[in-house]
Write a protein that holds these residues in place. Structure first.
Motif, PDB file in Angstrom:
ATOM      1  N   THR A 157      61.441  81.618  37.249  1.00  0.00           N
ATOM      2  CA  THR A 157      61.873  81.521  38.484  1.00  0.00           C
ATOM      3  C   THR A 157      61.969  79.660  38.796  1.00  0.00           C
ATOM      4  OG1 THR A 157      61.764  83.543  39.120  1.00  0.00           O
ATOM      5  CG2 THR A 157      62.143  81.969  40.707  1.00  0.00           C
ATOM      6  N   GLY A 180      65.932  89.389  48.626  1.00  0.00           N
ATOM      7  CA  GLY A 180      65.072  90.191  47.477  1.00  0.00           C
ATOM      8  C   GLY A 180      63.853  90.840  48.020  1.00  0.00           C
ATOM      9  N   ALA A 206      66.208  94.324  37.790  1.00  0.00           N
ATOM     10  CA  ALA A 206      65.698  93.115  38.346  1.00  0.00           C
ATOM     11  C   ALA A 206      65.534  92.050  37.229  1.00  0.00           C
ATOM     12  CB  ALA A 206      64.676  93.409  39.295  1.00  0.00           C
ATOM     13  N   GLY A 209      68.504  90.918  35.423  1.00  0.00           N
ATOM     14  CA  GLY A 209      69.347  89.933  36.139  1.00  0.00           C
ATOM     15  C   GLY A 209      68.746  88.611  36.081  1.00  0.00           C
ATOM     16  N   LEU A 210      67.407  88.493  36.380  1.00  0.00           N
ATOM     17  CA  LEU A 210      66.498  87.429  36.410  1.00  0.00           C
ATOM     18  C   LEU A 210      66.839  86.582  35.118  1.00  0.00           C
ATOM     19  CD1 LEU A 210      64.807  85.321  37.832  1.00  0.00           C
ATOM     20  CD2 LEU A 210      62.976  86.658  36.757  1.00  0.00           C
ATOM     21  N   CYS A 240      71.599  85.514  42.875  1.00  0.00           N
ATOM     22  CA  CYS A 240      71.280  86.439  41.912  1.00  0.00           C
ATOM     23  C   CYS A 240      69.968  86.260  41.373  1.00  0.00           C
ATOM     24  CB  CYS A 240      72.362  86.812  40.811  1.00  0.00           C
ATOM     25  SG  CYS A 240      71.655  88.191  39.829  1.00  0.00           S
ATOM     26  N   SER A 241      69.408  85.224  40.884  1.00  0.00           N
ATOM     27  CA  SER A 241      68.308  84.967  40.194  1.00  0.00           C
ATOM     28  C   SER A 241      67.021  84.730  40.965  1.00  0.00           C
ATOM     29  CB  SER A 241      68.404  83.742  39.544  1.00  0.00           C
ATOM     30  OG  SER A 241      67.097  83.185  38.876  1.00  0.00           O
ATOM     31  N   CYS A 280      66.471  88.685  42.469  1.00  0.00           N
ATOM     32  CA  CYS A 280      65.620  89.378  41.236  1.00  0.00           C
ATOM     33  C   CYS A 280      64.142  89.120  41.277  1.00  0.00           C
ATOM     34  CB  CYS A 280      66.273  89.327  39.970  1.00  0.00           C
ATOM     35  SG  CYS A 280      68.026  89.946  39.796  1.00  0.00           S
ATOM     36  N   TYR A 281      63.989  87.719  41.646  1.00  0.00           N
ATOM     37  CA  TYR A 281      62.712  87.333  41.745  1.00  0.00           C
ATOM     38  C   TYR A 281      61.980  87.797  42.959  1.00  0.00           C
ATOM     39  CZ  TYR A 281      58.754  84.059  43.076  1.00  0.00           C
ATOM     40  OH  TYR A 281      57.566  83.672  43.640  1.00  0.00           O
ATOM     41  N   LEU A 341      61.156  91.440  42.268  1.00  0.00           N
ATOM     42  CA  LEU A 341      59.942  91.569  41.029  1.00  0.00           C
ATOM     43  C   LEU A 341      58.644  91.224  41.616  1.00  0.00           C
ATOM     44  CD1 LEU A 341      62.002  90.195  37.950  1.00  0.00           C
ATOM     45  CD2 LEU A 341      61.189  92.743  38.269  1.00  0.00           C
TER      46      LEU A 341
END
Length: 312
Positions: free
Chosen positions: A163, A201, A218, A221-222, A258-259, A262-263, A266
């Motif tokens: 990330t 997220g 997730a 997606g990441l 999106c990144s 997902c982070y 998670l």
């Protein structure tokens, strides 16, 4: 310390020592150290409280970044790099005021909590024991094996590394667009999307114990969003040929959103999982602290590697 670093930035941001902004870098290191310490301590502290508190903590931590990026958008949104709405010193001064306002809210809340606890203590009731009784999952907790704990730590390291390597490559992804104003606006809205995505997220992360395919989705997606941005950074011409600036102004921030969405999901799930699989509260706190530390080490390692690759 965080407030002092912002004050230092407001006064020393333009001081150059040996062709480098050493004072600004020192203030940024100090500010980053404060952030790393909070990550390694707050998550462990929240283990003793209900799961919703862990989720609220994560959202609150990311909301600070959202407020900062809103301030940045007000400063630079729609402006050329040479003509911001207000200067750098004003930006850091406003950020300092936000920090002081936060301190005021914290102190007020502490005073309110102390006033509420006093009558209960006088009545022989310890409010912390009451909270603990509602936050313990004794019926569902199990003793975690070493591989499970190791997996949590490795995941924390890896998702942070992935990330936080992303902001280091974003300038290369937008380098295909020759205009400085285009690059600035793309970077600005990608950074705004980064903070908003992380906050969303964390808020969207479920606190139920049976998560199904959510972690896998997730994680996928990441990985896909990171790979896409990395491809554009390595081959900027691919981006320029595929997307016009107006389209890129929507697509690139969307990928970054999106990144970091997902982070946010998670990271919150990792710390919620730690409290589920580790029966002993003190052991869970130690694991959560280690996960926070390893996450920051992952971010540091990724940026050191990115810096080496970029400057070689």
């Amino acid at each position: 310390m965080g407030t002092l670093s912002l004050v230092g930035c407001s006064f020393m941001w333009d001081i150059v020592v040996d062709k480098n902004s050493i004072p600004l870098l020192a203030c940024m290191i100090l500010s980053g150290g404060v952030g790393c310490m909070s990550t390694a301590t707050y998550w462990a502290f929240m283990i003793a409280f209900p799961p919703v508190c862990t989720k609220a903590l994560g959202f609150g931590m990311s909301l600070g970044g959202v407020l900062t990026m809103v301030l940045t958008a007000v400063q630079m949104g729609g402006c050329s790099p040479e003509a911001p709405r207000f200067g750098v010193s004003a930006f850091f001064s406003l950020a300092t005021l936000l920090q002081l306002l936060w301190w005021g809210v914290v102190l007020k809340q502490q005073h309110t909590n102390a006033a509420q606890r006093s009558p209960r203590k006088n009545a022989g009731v310890d409010p912390m024991e009451t909270i603990s009784s509602h936050s313990t999952w004794e019926s569902s907790l199990v003793d975690a094996s070493a591989p499970e704990v190791l997996a949590l730590k490795v995941c924390s390291f890896c998702i942070h590394a992935t990330t936080y390597a992303l902001p280091s490559v974003l300038p290369f992804a937008v380098s295909a667009y020759r205009s400085a104003a285009m690059k600035q606006q793309l970077l600005l809205w990608m950074m705004v999307s980064q903070q908003v995505g992380e906050a969303c997220g964390r808020m969207a992360a479920p606190i139920k114990r049976k998560l199904g395919v959510i972690p896998g989705v997730a994680l996928g997606g990441l990985a896909v969003s990171f790979a896409t941005i990395l491809t554009f950074a390595v081959n900027p011409s691919v981006l320029a040929n595929a997307l016009s600036f107006r389209v890129a102004l929507v697509v690139l921030p969307g990928i970054v959103f999106c990144s970091f969405f997902c982070y946010g999901v998670l990271q919150t799930l990792l710390f919620l999982r730690a409290r589920v699989i580790i029966a002993d509260e003190e052991a869970a706190e130690r694991v959560a602290s280690s996960m926070g530390f390893l996450g920051q080490m992952g971010a540091l390692s990724a940026n050191l590697v990115a810096g080496f690759v970029v400057n070689r």
